[in-house]
Design a protein around this motif. Structure first.
Motif, mmCIF file in Angstrom:
data_model
loop_
_atom_site.group_PDB
_atom_site.id
_atom_site.type_symbol
_atom_site.label_atom_id
_atom_site.label_comp_id
_atom_site.label_asym_id
_atom_site.label_seq_id
_atom_site.Cartn_x
_atom_site.Cartn_y
_atom_site.Cartn_z
ATOM 1 N N PRO A 71 0.800 -1.240 0.000
ATOM 2 C CA PRO A 71 0.000 0.000 0.000
ATOM 3 C C PRO A 71 0.833 1.291 0.000
ATOM 4 O O PRO A 71 0.495 2.246 -0.693
ATOM 5 C CB PRO A 71 -0.853 -0.112 1.262
ATOM 6 N N THR A 72 1.918 1.336 0.767
ATOM 7 C CA THR A 72 2.734 2.552 0.830
ATOM 8 C C THR A 72 3.382 2.843 -0.511
ATOM 9 O O THR A 72 3.336 3.976 -1.004
ATOM 10 C CB THR A 72 3.831 2.417 1.916
ATOM 11 N N LEU A 73 3.953 1.829 -1.123
ATOM 12 C CA LEU A 73 4.596 2.002 -2.420
ATOM 13 C C LEU A 73 3.565 2.368 -3.485
ATOM 14 O O LEU A 73 3.834 3.194 -4.368
ATOM 15 C CB LEU A 73 5.341 0.714 -2.799
ATOM 16 N N ARG A 74 2.385 1.781 -3.394
ATOM 17 C CA ARG A 74 1.321 2.102 -4.352
ATOM 18 C C ARG A 74 0.890 3.566 -4.231
ATOM 19 O O ARG A 74 0.681 4.237 -5.234
ATOM 20 C CB ARG A 74 0.126 1.162 -4.155
ATOM 21 N N LEU A 79 -0.070 7.711 -6.792
ATOM 22 C CA LEU A 79 -0.755 8.952 -6.407
ATOM 23 C C LEU A 79 0.219 10.131 -6.300
ATOM 24 O O LEU A 79 0.079 11.122 -7.017
ATOM 25 C CB LEU A 79 -1.499 8.779 -5.081
ATOM 26 N N ILE A 80 1.186 10.034 -5.406
ATOM 27 C CA ILE A 80 2.072 11.171 -5.141
ATOM 28 C C ILE A 80 2.931 11.511 -6.353
ATOM 29 O O ILE A 80 2.965 12.670 -6.795
ATOM 30 C CB ILE A 80 2.944 10.901 -3.894
ATOM 31 N N LEU A 81 3.608 10.526 -6.926
ATOM 32 C CA LEU A 81 4.472 10.777 -8.089
ATOM 33 C C LEU A 81 3.681 11.332 -9.277
ATOM 34 O O LEU A 81 4.085 12.353 -9.850
ATOM 35 C CB LEU A 81 5.238 9.509 -8.469
ATOM 36 N N PRO A 82 2.536 10.738 -9.656
ATOM 37 C CA PRO A 82 1.769 11.327 -10.760
ATOM 38 C C PRO A 82 1.300 12.753 -10.484
ATOM 39 O O PRO A 82 1.329 13.600 -11.381
ATOM 40 C CB PRO A 82 0.568 10.386 -10.915
ATOM 41 N N ILE A 83 0.891 13.045 -9.261
ATOM 42 C CA ILE A 83 0.454 14.403 -8.927
ATOM 43 C C ILE A 83 1.613 15.388 -9.096
ATOM 44 O O ILE A 83 1.435 16.477 -9.662
ATOM 45 C CB ILE A 83 -0.140 14.462 -7.495
ATOM 46 N N LEU A 84 2.803 15.007 -8.628
ATOM 47 C CA LEU A 84 3.975 15.871 -8.790
ATOM 48 C C LEU A 84 4.309 16.092 -10.258
ATOM 49 O O LEU A 84 4.546 17.227 -10.693
ATOM 50 C CB LEU A 84 5.183 15.273 -8.056
ATOM 51 N N VAL A 85 4.322 15.015 -11.030
ATOM 52 C CA VAL A 85 4.641 15.122 -12.460
ATOM 53 C C VAL A 85 3.610 15.989 -13.177
ATOM 54 O O VAL A 85 3.976 16.871 -13.973
ATOM 55 C CB VAL A 85 4.742 13.721 -13.112
ATOM 56 N N LEU A 86 2.329 15.762 -12.905
ATOM 57 C CA LEU A 86 1.274 16.560 -13.536
ATOM 58 C C LEU A 86 1.409 18.037 -13.176
ATOM 59 O O LEU A 86 1.215 18.915 -14.023
ATOM 60 C CB LEU A 86 -0.110 16.035 -13.148
ATOM 61 N N GLY A 87 1.764 18.307 -11.929
ATOM 62 C CA GLY A 87 1.985 19.693 -11.495
ATOM 63 C C GLY A 87 3.133 20.346 -12.241
ATOM 64 O O GLY A 87 3.036 21.496 -12.690
ATOM 65 N N PHE A 88 4.244 19.612 -12.398
ATOM 66 C CA PHE A 88 5.395 20.148 -13.132
ATOM 67 C C PHE A 88 5.070 20.371 -14.610
ATOM 68 O O PHE A 88 5.470 21.375 -15.199
ATOM 69 C CB PHE A 88 6.617 19.226 -12.996
ATOM 70 N N VAL A 89 4.344 19.449 -15.212
ATOM 71 C CA VAL A 89 3.970 19.603 -16.627
ATOM 72 C C VAL A 89 3.046 20.809 -16.793
ATOM 73 O O VAL A 89 3.222 21.607 -17.723
ATOM 74 C CB VAL A 89 3.322 18.314 -17.193
ATOM 75 N N LEU A 90 2.081 20.970 -15.892
ATOM 76 C CA LEU A 90 1.182 22.121 -15.960
ATOM 77 C C LEU A 90 1.968 23.427 -15.822
ATOM 78 O O LEU A 90 1.767 24.369 -16.590
ATOM 79 C CB LEU A 90 0.098 22.029 -14.884
ATOM 80 N N ARG A 91 2.875 23.472 -14.869
ATOM 81 C CA ARG A 91 3.714 24.666 -14.682
ATOM 82 C C ARG A 91 4.517 24.952 -15.953
ATOM 83 O O ARG A 91 4.617 26.097 -16.394
ATOM 84 C CB ARG A 91 4.640 24.465 -13.490
ATOM 85 N N TYR A 92 5.073 23.906 -16.537
ATOM 86 C CA TYR A 92 5.867 24.052 -17.762
ATOM 87 C C TYR A 92 5.041 24.657 -18.896
ATOM 88 O O TYR A 92 5.476 25.615 -19.537
ATOM 89 C CB TYR A 92 6.446 22.688 -18.179
#
Length: 176
Positions: A71-74, A79-92
């Motif tokens: 569960p922690t790795l999932r 969740l956390i990694l995709p949210i961060l990536v999506l945030g960076f792409v949006l900022r870009y």
């Protein structure tokens, strides 16, 4: 922050992508019997055996990968990694003014699809997938949804745009 046509375009594509995905998933959850470990669920043939709709809850990512992680790795990977990536792409895409409209559309489609699937993981604990394509063994997909289609379409558009830019740059170098 001043709202420009460009940022409005990005917002509309993201919101439309999320809306189409969430509406389609709600319809599938409401009207198609889900697949479970004891039941194959309902299969609706749209075009023979080539294009089928079904209701499958995917606890993992692409093609169910990651569904058996602890569960922690999932939470970190889905969740956390995709949210961060999506945030960076949006900022870009908001800051990079040199992007053409096709690239903006592609990135916004990827962000919208990503947000829609992350939303499902947060709210439902899984992502509802429902389309399956099989073109007689020549081409066969996993079970996917509209968010997946948006992400894939966005990636294909970015690939085509990059090939076009490379070709234009190569032609420019030849004329110099």
């Amino acid at each position: 922050m001043k709202v420009t046509k460009r940022s409005l375009f990005i917002l509309v594509v993201i919101v439309a992508t999320i809306a189409v995905d969430q509406i389609s998933k709600a319809l599938v959850r409401t009207h198609i019997q889900p697949r479970t470990e004891f039941n194959l669920g309902e299969r609706i043939s749209l075009i023979g055996d080539n294009f089928i709709m079904m209701n499958v809850e995917n606890a993992g990512a692409f093609l169910g990968m990651g569904s058996d992680l602890n569960p922690t790795l999932r939470i970190i990977l889905l969740l956390i990694l995709p949210i961060l990536v999506l945030g960076f792409v949006l900022r870009y895409i908001l800051k990079e003014k040199s992007l053409d409209n096709w690239s903006l559309f592609a990135f916004a489609s990827i962000i919208g699809g990503g947000i829609a699937n992350v939303y499902d993981r947060i709210v439902y604990g899984s992502v509802t997938d429902f389309f399956f394509i099989d073109l007689g063994g020549v081409f066969r997909t996993g079970i996917f949804n509209m968010a997946d289609l948006s992400v894939t379409t966005g990636m294909i558009i970015l690939l085509l745009v990059s090939f076009k830019k490379k070709k234009e740059n190569d032609n420019l170098e030849k004329t110099v």
